[in-house]
Design a protein around this motif. Structure first.
Motif, mmCIF file in Angstrom:
data_model
loop_
_atom_site.group_PDB
_atom_site.id
_atom_site.type_symbol
_atom_site.label_atom_id
_atom_site.label_comp_id
_atom_site.label_asym_id
_atom_site.label_seq_id
_atom_site.Cartn_x
_atom_site.Cartn_y
_atom_site.Cartn_z
ATOM 1 N N GLU A 39 0.799 -1.223 0.000
ATOM 2 C CA GLU A 39 0.000 0.000 0.000
ATOM 3 C C GLU A 39 0.832 1.273 0.000
ATOM 4 O O GLU A 39 0.293 2.367 -0.164
ATOM 5 N N THR A 40 2.148 1.120 0.223
ATOM 6 C CA THR A 40 3.015 2.290 0.131
ATOM 7 C C THR A 40 4.241 1.910 -0.658
ATOM 8 O O THR A 40 4.586 0.719 -0.773
ATOM 9 N N LEU A 41 4.915 2.910 -1.158
ATOM 10 C CA LEU A 41 6.137 2.656 -1.922
ATOM 11 C C LEU A 41 7.165 1.961 -1.041
ATOM 12 O O LEU A 41 7.877 1.053 -1.474
ATOM 13 N N ALA A 42 7.236 2.391 0.212
ATOM 14 C CA ALA A 42 8.205 1.783 1.126
ATOM 15 C C ALA A 42 7.937 0.286 1.285
ATOM 16 O O ALA A 42 8.866 -0.536 1.262
ATOM 17 N N GLN A 43 6.675 -0.077 1.429
ATOM 18 C CA GLN A 43 6.331 -1.504 1.533
ATOM 19 C C GLN A 43 6.759 -2.240 0.284
ATOM 20 O O GLN A 43 7.275 -3.363 0.329
ATOM 21 N N CYS A 44 6.506 -1.591 -0.833
ATOM 22 C CA CYS A 44 6.839 -2.215 -2.123
ATOM 23 C C CYS A 44 8.340 -2.456 -2.200
ATOM 24 O O CYS A 44 8.799 -3.539 -2.572
ATOM 25 N N LEU A 45 9.115 -1.463 -1.837
ATOM 26 C CA LEU A 45 10.559 -1.599 -1.920
ATOM 27 C C LEU A 45 11.077 -2.640 -0.936
ATOM 28 O O LEU A 45 12.047 -3.353 -1.221
ATOM 29 N N ALA B 131 8.050 -16.500 -8.331
ATOM 30 C CA ALA B 131 7.495 -17.030 -7.087
ATOM 31 C C ALA B 131 6.653 -15.966 -6.387
ATOM 32 O O ALA B 131 5.727 -16.277 -5.652
ATOM 33 N N HIS B 132 6.994 -14.714 -6.642
ATOM 34 C CA HIS B 132 6.274 -13.606 -6.009
ATOM 35 C C HIS B 132 5.871 -12.592 -7.056
ATOM 36 O O HIS B 132 6.651 -12.265 -7.950
ATOM 37 N N LEU B 133 4.651 -12.126 -6.907
ATOM 38 C CA LEU B 133 4.168 -11.080 -7.797
ATOM 39 C C LEU B 133 3.882 -9.862 -6.918
ATOM 40 O O LEU B 133 3.112 -9.957 -5.959
ATOM 41 N N ILE B 134 4.541 -8.765 -7.241
ATOM 42 C CA ILE B 134 4.344 -7.557 -6.439
ATOM 43 C C ILE B 134 3.545 -6.580 -7.266
ATOM 44 O O ILE B 134 4.045 -6.007 -8.243
ATOM 45 N N GLY C 124 -0.268 8.345 -5.837
ATOM 46 C CA GLY C 124 0.692 9.443 -5.869
ATOM 47 C C GLY C 124 1.340 9.567 -7.236
ATOM 48 O O GLY C 124 0.699 9.347 -8.267
ATOM 49 N N PRO C 125 2.619 9.929 -7.237
ATOM 50 C CA PRO C 125 3.292 10.172 -8.507
ATOM 51 C C PRO C 125 3.320 8.940 -9.419
ATOM 52 O O PRO C 125 3.450 9.069 -10.626
ATOM 53 N N LEU C 126 3.187 7.743 -8.838
ATOM 54 C CA LEU C 126 3.258 6.553 -9.666
ATOM 55 C C LEU C 126 2.121 6.482 -10.663
ATOM 56 O O LEU C 126 2.247 5.867 -11.713
ATOM 57 N N GLU C 127 1.010 7.123 -10.344
ATOM 58 C CA GLU C 127 -0.094 7.050 -11.303
ATOM 59 C C GLU C 127 -0.303 8.359 -12.047
ATOM 60 O O GLU C 127 -1.347 8.615 -12.620
ATOM 61 N N ARG C 128 0.718 9.206 -12.049
ATOM 62 C CA ARG C 128 0.559 10.519 -12.668
ATOM 63 C C ARG C 128 1.591 10.786 -13.744
ATOM 64 O O ARG C 128 2.667 10.209 -13.768
#
Lengths: 292, 810, 164
Positions: free
Chosen positions: A12-18, A49-52, A59-63
Motif C-alpha cells: 500500500e506504500t512505496l516503502a512496503q513495495c521496496l 514465485a512472487h508477484l508484487i 501518488g506520482p506513480l499514477e501521474r
C-alpha cells in the motif's frame, strides 16, 4: 495456458513495495499493467514465485507530471493515459505517436510505459524512443534512488540495469523543442504485432537539405534497440542529400546485426530498415511543426 | 451419373414442386432463431465451455516436446500427489484398457476396402504408449479439480524421451531409403492415387505449341476457428453422454461406441447449440475426445477438456501443404490441350481418421472450370513428423486452384494473351460436362459469370490504369482467378467408395398434438444460421406457425443419422412438404373431402379448404390425428412426423470469378489490396444478407491464407507458429479498401430451390491466385511467384530478383 | 491425490454490471475465468488467452480491456461491464440491433468482444469513418464475417446518434 502459482503482494506504500523487492528480488516480478508479463506467465515462460502488484500505489506513480524541463511518467501510467495527455502531446509528441503502434486498444488500456521499458523486448518501440529522446529512468530501492540514462539502462535482450530490488518509479522524458519533428515507422506482420524492423527519428531541419539536429534509433533489428550515432553523424554533417542518405544507410547497415527467422531473413531486415530510415527522415522533414 | 445413391428413391419428382413463392430467408429479420441471433448478442450463447455439470473435473494433456522419438518412461508420482489431482493416464494405461487400435477400431474412421486407390493409414492408440510422431502430440492426461491445477500437475510429470531425427520434408519422406515412420505405412506413403484419362497422351506434349513445366506450392496453412475444441463426457447408468464441438455428431457416436466397446444405443453425442466456428477443423474424431470419454467412464464423474490456443495450433488439424508439379500443353491460341500433374501432399503423421486424406484426394480430383481434353493427376500423400492433416475450409481446394490459376496466367504471359482471354478460351461451355477426372460439372455459366465480373470490376479499364501507373513508377497490378466449387465432394467422383460414411442429409419433423413442430437435425451448425434457415423453410413449406417451431440440432438421440456439410435446406423442404401432405390427408378426412393438394392452403398454422373456405387449425388437425385417431380411417397411424433423407441426384457444382487490384510496396514487401471483386454463381440466393457476410468472410480467409497464416516448423520439427501472434490472422484493417460482390446465378436441378449451397465454402480458393496474379502484374510480369503464403521478406526477395534481372517494368 | 489445501485467497470487492460482489479470489485466476466461472457471465469468450483475439474484452471503468490478461485480484474496486449489460430492460442496444440488421455475426464467438469495443468507440465518438473503425477494431479477430458488416453496423449507429 494458465499461469503457475505465485505469492501475491499488494503493498500500500512505496516503502512496503521496496521492502518486498528487497526481500524477494530476482524471485519476484513487478505487476504494473501485466500486458507483457501475463502472456509470459500464461505460456509459463515466466514463473515468478512472487508477484508484487503496484495497484495499491498512488501518488506520482499514477501521474504524468511536468517539472523543470521534463515530463515524468509514473510506473502505473498506462499507454492510453499517455496518448490522452495534453501535456505529453505538447511536450513530447513522439511518445504518443509511438504508443499508437503498440498492440491493440484494449491492451493499451492496461499496459504501462514503464512496464514496457523494463521488459526491454528487442522488438519494442519504446526503448528505441527512450534512447532517441534521451529519457532517464528513476529507480528506487530500499537503499536509495538512482537515475540511469536510457543509453545505460538497456543492456541486451530483456535485460536492463534495473536490479532485482529496484522499482522503476518513473521515466523522465525531457520536453522537446518546439522545432523538433518526430517520425516512427515499422513493419509488422499484423497490426499491433511485434515489429520485424523499425526506425524512429527526432530531428530539427535546417536550411535546404541540412539538419540542425538529428537523432535516430532502431528496433527489432538487433539484440537490443540502438541509438545510431554513426548514422546521425553522417546526416548532421552532410544533410539529407542522396549521397548522404546512401552513406547513412551504409552506416546503419554496419551498426545492426538483425537475425533471420522464418518470417524475415537478415537480408530483408537490413534492406527494409534502410528503407524505413529514408521514409522517416522524409516524413519528419515534411512535417510543418509539432502537431498539438 | 451419380454412383452412390443407395437403392430406394431418395429423391422423387413430386419433391421438386413448383417454386412460386420465395421462402423469406433473409430479406426481413435474417436472424429469427434465438440460437442464431439474440442469444449471441446478449452473451447467452451456449458454447461448450459454458456447460457446467455437478462434480465435473478438468483435464489437461501433456504433449510431446519432440517431433519424433520414443517414450522411455513417465514418472507420475509427483503429479499424482499434487493438489486437486484425481487421475493420471498414459498411453500404456490406455493401451491396456482400450486394446483396439485406430483407425481400424471403427469403420467410420477408416477408408473403405472398396477404395480404388492404394492407401495405408497409420495405426495408433488413443495416447501413444511408445513412439512419438509429432511435437504437440498428446501423450498423457491429468484430471484435476480445475484446469489450473491440472496444468500444474502436467508440469510435474517426469517424461523421459529418446529423441530421433524427424522427417520433415515430404519429398524426402517418399524417397526410397528414407526411414519408415510407421510400421504399416511402407515408403511413408499413406495414399497413392492415379486419376484421369485412361488413354495415353501420345504426341500431345511433343507437338504442342507451348509446353509449360511448373511447380506450384501452397505451404501448410488452414482455417482454424476462433473457438478451439471442447469435450465434456459423462457416464451414468451405463449411458455415455459426450458433449463435443464436433461437426458430425452421428459419426462421432459410432466411432466412440466402437472404440470404447459399448453399444451405440448407449452413446449419446451432443454438439452444443452454439459452436464458435468449425470450417471443417472440427470434423475429425480427435483422439482427445475419446480419451475424455474413456476417463469419464473410468472415473464415474463428468470430465471436461477445453482446448487452449497453443494446443489447437500444435495438435492440428493442418491443411493445404501440397506441391503441384504441372506439365501443360497449350496451342498457340491458348487452348489447354493436356495437363499432367504430380501432386505431393504432406499429410503429417498420425492421421486422426481417413479425413486426413480427404483434402489431398479432393484436391487431386477437383474439376477445373476448363475443358481439358486430356488430364492425369498422380497423387501421393507423404507421412512426416508434423501434425496431422485434416479438412479445413475450403477442404482440399486451395492448392489445386492455386496451381491451375497460376498456370493459366503463366501461360497467358508466354502466349501474349490477357488473363481474361485465356480463361474464356478454355471455360467449359456445354453442361453437363464430365472431366477426365470423373467429376461432372453441371448447371453453370462460366463465361457469363466471368463476363459479369469483368464488367462490374471494370477489369480491362483497371488493367490499363495499372499499366499507366506502372509507367509512372507505381507498383500496381490486377489479377484474375476462377474456381469451381463442388457441393457434395464426398459423394462425387467415386468418393463414396472411399469413405465408410453416409453422405446423405436427414431431418425429422415432428408435429405435436397442439400443432407445434420440432425440427430434429443431426447437423451441428457452427454459425451458418441453420436454425433460422430450417425454421423458415419449414414454416413456409409446411404452413405451420413460425413461432411454434423449435429446432434441435446436433443431438444424436433426437436426430436421424446424417453427415455434416449436407444440404439441410433441401431435406428440410422435402420433409416439410411430405408432412404437409400428411396434414392435408388428415384434414381432408375430417372435412370429408378429397385430399387434393391444390385445394388446401396452409399458412401460420391454419389450413383452409379453398373451394368452400372452411378452416381447421393445425392444432385441431394434430389433436385429432394423435390423440383421437378413432376419427381417422382404419389403419391410420396416430402420428404426424416425417423423416426425410436426401442424397442429391447428382453433385451440384458452383463457380466464382475473382479479381484483385493490388499495390505493392516492394521495398518492404507489403501489399495493399485496393479493390477486390467477386461474382459467384449461387444457384439461387435464399439469404442475401447471410450470403454477403459469408462471402466477405471467405475473402478475408483467402487473404489471410495468402499473406498471414502459416504453420511453420523449424529444423527440429518444433512448431514456430504456436501462438496467435505468430500464427497471424487477418484483422479488420487489412481487408481490401473496396469490395465488389455480385452474383450470376444458374439454378441447379439437384436441390429443391436451385441453390448451390457451398458457394461460400470455396471462396478462399480463388483469392490467393487472384492476389498473386495481381502482384505479378504489378511487376510487369517480372516476378516468379509460385509459392504461398507470402510473407513480406519473401515478396521483397521476389522483387529484388526481378529488379536484378534484365526485365524492366512495363 | 493430495487433500485440497486451503489456498490463500484474496478478498476483493468489485462492481459488475452494476451489482457489487464480494469475492475471495485465487490470485492467479484471471478476470476472464472469474467472470465466467464464478459469476456465470459466460458472454465473454476465450480465443487465445494472450490478448490478441479480443474475444474476452470487457469494460473496466468504461475502458476496454482483455480480461484474459487481467488478474481478477487486480480488479479491486473497479466497475466492470460485460456484454450481458448492453441490453437494458429487455431491449437490445442500438449497436446490438445494428448487428442484427447488418448480419454482423455468424457463429457469435467473437461477437461479445466486438460489441464491447464497438460500444466504446461509439461512447467516445471515435467511430468517425471506416478507417477509424478499422483501427479501433484492430484488437478483435473474426473468422466468420470478414469484418465489413461489423464496421457497417458500428458506423450506422454512429451516424444515427448524436455524439454522447
Amino acid at each position: 495456458m494458465k499461469p503457475a502459482r505465485f505469492e501475491y503482494h499488494a503493498p500500500e506504500t512505496l516503502a512496503q513495495c521496496l521492502a518486498l523487492l528487497a526481500e524477494h528480488g530476482d524471485e519476484s516480478a513487478v505487476l504494473a499493467g501485466g500486458q507483457s508479463l501475463l502472456p509470459l506467465m500464461r505460456f509459463r515462460l515466466a514463473q515468478p514465485a512472487h508477484l508484487i502488484s503496484l495497484r495499491g500505489l498512488g501518488g506520482p506513480l499514477e501521474r504524468i507530471e511536468r517539472r523543470g524541463g521534463s515530463l515524468y511518467i509514473g510506473a502505473r501510467v498506462t499507454y492510453t493515459a499517455v496518448q490522452r495527455s495534453a501535456e505529453v502531446r505538447e511536450g513530447c509528441p513522439g511518445l504518443p505517436r509511438s504508443i499508437e503502434l503498440i498492440a491493440t486498444p484494449a491492451v493499451r488500456t492496461r499496459g504501462t510505459v514503464c512496464g514496457n521499458l523494463c521488459q526491454a523486448d528487442p522488438a519494442s518501440e519504446l526503448p528505441a524512443v527512450a534512447l532517441l529522446l534521451e529519457a532517464r529512468m528513476h529507480l528506487h530501492s530500499a537503499e536509495g534512488t538512482r537515475v540511469v540514462a536510457a543509453a545505460d539502462f538497456f543492456q541486451g535482450p530483456y535485460m536492463t540495469a534495473r536490479r532485482g530490488n529496484e522499482l522503476l518509479v518513473a521515466v523522465e522524458f525531457p520536453v522537446r523543442p518546439a522545432t523538433e519533428r518526430f517520425a516512427i515507422r515499422e513493419i509488422t506482420r499484423l497490426r499491433g504485432g511485434f515489429p520485424m524492423s523499425g526506425v524512429a527519428v527526432a530531428l530539427t531541419p535546417g536550411a535546404g537539405s541540412a539538419l540542425e539536429s538529428v537523432a535516430v534509433a532502431c528496433f527489432g533489428v538487433h539484440s537490443q534497440q540502438l541509438r545510431l550515432h554513426a548514422v546521425e553523424q553522417v546526416l548532421r554533417q552532410r544533410g539529407r542529400t542522396p549521397a548522404a542518405l546512401q552513406a547513412a544507410g551504409e552506416a546503419l547497415d554496419a551498426a545492426i546485426h538483425p537475425h533471420s527467422d522464418p518470417f524475415a531473413s537478415e537480408a530483408y531486415r537490413r534492406s527494409a530498415t534502410r528503407t524505413l530510415l529514408e521514409r522517416v527522415l522524409a516524413e519528419a522533414c515534411a512535417q510543418p511543426s509539432n502537431p498539438p | 451419373m451419380n454412383n452412390c445413391t443407395p437403392a430406394g428413391a431418395l429423391w422423387t419428382a413430386s419433391d421438386a414442386a413448383q417454386r412460386d413463392e420465395e421462402p423469406d430467408l433473409g430479406q426481413t429479420d435474417p436472424f429469427v432463431y434465438n440460437a442464431d441471433g439474440v442469444a449471441l448478442l446478449t452473451g447467452k450463447g451456449a458454447y461448450i465451455a459454458d456447460l457446467r455439470l455437478p462434480g465435473m473435473l478438468d483435464a489437461a494433456f501433456a504433449r510431446s516436446p519432440i517431433a519424433r522419438g520414443r517414450i522411455r518412461a513417465i514418472d507420475r508420482a509427483a503429479a499424482l500427489a499434487a493438489e486437486g489431482v484425481h487421475f493420471v493416464a498414459t498411453g500404456a494405461d490406455i493401451r491396456d484398457a482400450v486394446a483396439r487400435t485406430l483407425p481400424r477400431a471403427s469403420m467410420v474412421l477408416h477408408a473403405s476396402e472398396h477404395a480404388p486407390e492404394q492407401f495405408n493409414l497409420p495405426s495408433y492408440h488413443l495416447l501413444p504408449p511408445d513412439a512419438l510422431h509429432y511435437e504437440g502430440e498428446a501423450l498423457a492426461v491429468v484430471v484435476a479439480a480445475d484446469r489450473y491445477l491440472a496444468e500444474d500437475a502436467v508440469e510435474m510429470l517426469e517424461i523421459d524421451c529418446e529423441e530421433q531425427v524427424p522427417v520433415l520434408d515430404p519429398e524426402a519422406s517418399l524417397s526410397p531409403g528414407c526411414e519408415q515412420l510407421f510400421e504399416d505405412v511402407p515408403g511413408n506413403m499413406a495414399l497413392e492415387g492415379r486419376f484421369g484419362s485412361k488413354d495415353e497422351a501420345g504426341s500431345l506434349f511433343d507437338s504442342a505449341h507451348l509446353v509449360l513445366e511448373r511447380r506450384y506450392r501452397m505451404n501448410r496453412s488452414g482455417n482454424p476457428p476462433l473457438e478451439a475444441l471442447g469435450v465434456v463426457a459423462q457416464y451414468e447408468n451405463r449411458r455415455l453422454t459426450v458433449w463435443s464441438t464436433i461437426q458430425r455428431p452421428q459419426i462421432l457416436r459410432i466411432a466412440l461406441a466402437d472404440i470404447l466397446g459399448i453399444p451405440a444405443s448407449r452413446v449419446r453425442v451432443i454438439a452444443p447449440q452454439n459452436i464458435g466456428g468449425g470450417f471443417g477443423w472440427k470434423s475429425p474424431m480427435y483422439r482427445e475426445t475419446a480419451v475424455i470419454a474413456w476417463l469419464a467412464m473410468k472415473l464415474g464423474r463428468p470430465v471436461r477438456w477445453i482446448e487452449d490456443r497453443t494446443e489447437a495450433l500444435k495438435k492440428g488439424v493442418h491443411e493445404r501443404d501440397q506441391i503441384w508439379d504441372m506439365k501443360a500443353a497449350f496451342d498457340a491460341d491458348g487452348k489447354l490441350l493436356g495437363l499432367q500433374s504430380e501432386v505431393i501432399a504432406d499429410v503429417g503423421s498420425v492421421l486422426v481418421d481417413m479425413y486426413g486424406l480427404l483434402p489431398a484426394r479432393m484436391s487431386a480430383t477437383l474439376p477445373f472450370p476448363y475443358d481439358i481434353p486430356w488430364m492425369r493427376t498422380h497423387l501421393r500423400c507423404a507421412i512426416t513428423n508434423k501434425a496431422p492433416m485434416g479438412v479445413n475450409r475450403p477442404a482440399g481446394r486451395m492448392p489445386a486452384v492455386w496451381a491451375i490459376e497460376r498456370l493459366m496466367d503463366d501461360a497467358a504471359q508466354r502466349l501474349n494473351l490477357s488473363p481474361a482471354q485465356i480463361r474464356m478460351r478454355n471455360f467449359v461451355q456445354k453442361f453437363p460436362y464430365t472431366s477426365p477426372l470423373g467429376a461432372v460439372l453441371s448447371d453453370s455459366d462460366y463465361l457469363g459469370t466471368m463476363r459479369k465480373l469483368l464488367d462490374v470490376f471494370q477489369f480491362e479499364d483497371r488493367r490499363g490504369q495499372a499499366r499507366q501507373l506502372r509507367a509512372q513508377g507505381k507498383r500496381i497490378g490486377v489479377g484474375l482467378a476462377a474456381c469451381v466449387e463442388v457441393c457434395r465432394p464426398l459423394c462425387s467422383f467415386g468418393g463414396a467408395l472411399f469413405y465408410n460414411q453416409p453422405q446423405y442429409a436427414a431431418v425429422t419433423l415432428r408435429m405435436y398434438p397442439d400443432g407445434s413442430v420440432s425440427i430434429m437435425s443431426g447437423d451441428a451448425p457452427q454459425g451458418q444460421m441453420r436454425h433460422t434457415t430450417m425454421a423458415k423453410i419449414t414454416a413456409r413449406e409446411l404452413g405451420c406457425d413460425l413461432e411454434a417451431i423449435e429446432v434441435y440440432t446436433g443431438d444424436t438421440l433426437l436426430s436421424p443419422v446424417t453427415n455434416s456439410n449436407t444440404d439441410v435446406t433441401s431435406v428440410c423442404a422435402i420433409a416439410a412438404r411430405r408432412l404437409r401432405r400428411k396434414v392435408i390427408g388428415v384434414a381432408a378426412h375430417l372435412l370429408k373431402v378429397e385430399p387434393v393438394n391444390e385445394h388446401f392452403d396452409c399458412r401460420r398454422g391454419q389450413l383452409t379448404y379453398t373451394p368452400d373456405g372452411r378452416t381447421l387449425s393445425f392444432r385441431e388437425i394434430a389433436w385429432s390425428a394423435i390423440m383421437r385417431p378413432f376419427l381417422l380411417p382404419d389403419g391410420a397411424t396416430p402420428d404426424l412426423q416425417e423423416t426425410a433423407y436426401l442424397e442429391a441426384p447428382y453433385a451440384p457444382t458452383s463457380f466464382a470469378a475473382h479479381a484483385a487490384m493490388v499495390e505493392v510496396d516492394e521495398a518492404i514487401g507489403k501489399i495493399r489490396i485496393l479493390s477486390y471483386g467477386f461474382v459467384g454463381d449461387c444457384g439461387k440466393v435464399l439469404n442475401p444478407k447471410g450470403l454477403a457476410t459469408a462471402i466477405t468472410a471467405g475473402i478475408a480467409t483467402g487473404i489471410s491464407n495468402t499473406t498471414h497464416e502459416a504453420y511453420i516448423y523449424d529444423e527440429n520439427g518444433q512448431l514456430v507458429t504456436s501462438n496467435l501472434k505468430d500464427y497471424a490472422m487477418l484483422t479488420a484493417g487489412e481487408m481490401p479498401l473496396e469490395l465488389i460482390i455480385d452474383h450470376h446465378d444458374t439454378p441447379t436441378a439437384a436441390t429443391v430451390y436451385g441453390h448451390k449451397r457451398t458457394i461460400t465454402e470455396g471462396v478462399p480458393a480463388g483469392v490467393a491466385p487472384a492476389i498473386a496474379n495481381a502482384i505479378i502484374d504489378a511487376f510487369g510480369g517480372a516476378v516468379d511467384l509460385t509459392e504461398i503464403p507470402l510473407f513480406p521478406g519473401a515478396l521483397w526477395a521476389l522483387g529484388r530478383k526481378a529488379a536484378q534481372s534484365a526485365e524492366a517494368p512495363q | 491425490m493430495a487433500e485440497t489445501t486451503a489456498r490463500r485467497t484474496i478478498p476483493i470487492s468489485m462492481l459488475v454490471n452494476g451489482c457489487r460482489h464480494h469475492l475471495a479470489v485465487d490470485p492467479r485466476h484471471t478476470l476472464a475465468d472469474l467472470l465466467r466461472d464464478q459469476l456465470g457471465l459466460t458472454g465473454l469468450h476465450l480465443g487465445c488467452e494472450q490478448g490478441v483475439c479480443g474475444a474476452c474484452t470487457v469494460h473496466i471503468d468504461g475502458e476496454p480491456v482483455v480480461s484474459c490478461l487481467t488478474l481478477a485480484v487486480e480488479a479491486q474496486d473497479v466497475a466492470i461491464r460485460t456484454v450481458e449489460d448492453l441490453a437494458q430492460d429487455g431491449a437490445l442496444s442500438a449497436l446490438q440491433q445494428a448487428f442484427l440488421a447488418h448480419g454482423a455475426f455468424q457463429c457469435g464467438y467473437c461477437t461479445p468482444g466486438f460489441l464491447m469495443v464497438g460500444q466504446h468507440l461509439l461512447d467516445q465518438g471515435l467511430a468517425t469513418d471506416r478507417d477509424a473503425v478499422r483501427e479501433g477494431l484492430s484488437g478483435n479477430i473474426c473468422r466468420c464475417t470478414g469484418y465489413e458488416p461489423i464496421i457497417d453496423a458500428i458506423l450506422s449507429v454512429a451516424q444515427q446518434e448524436p455524439r454522447a
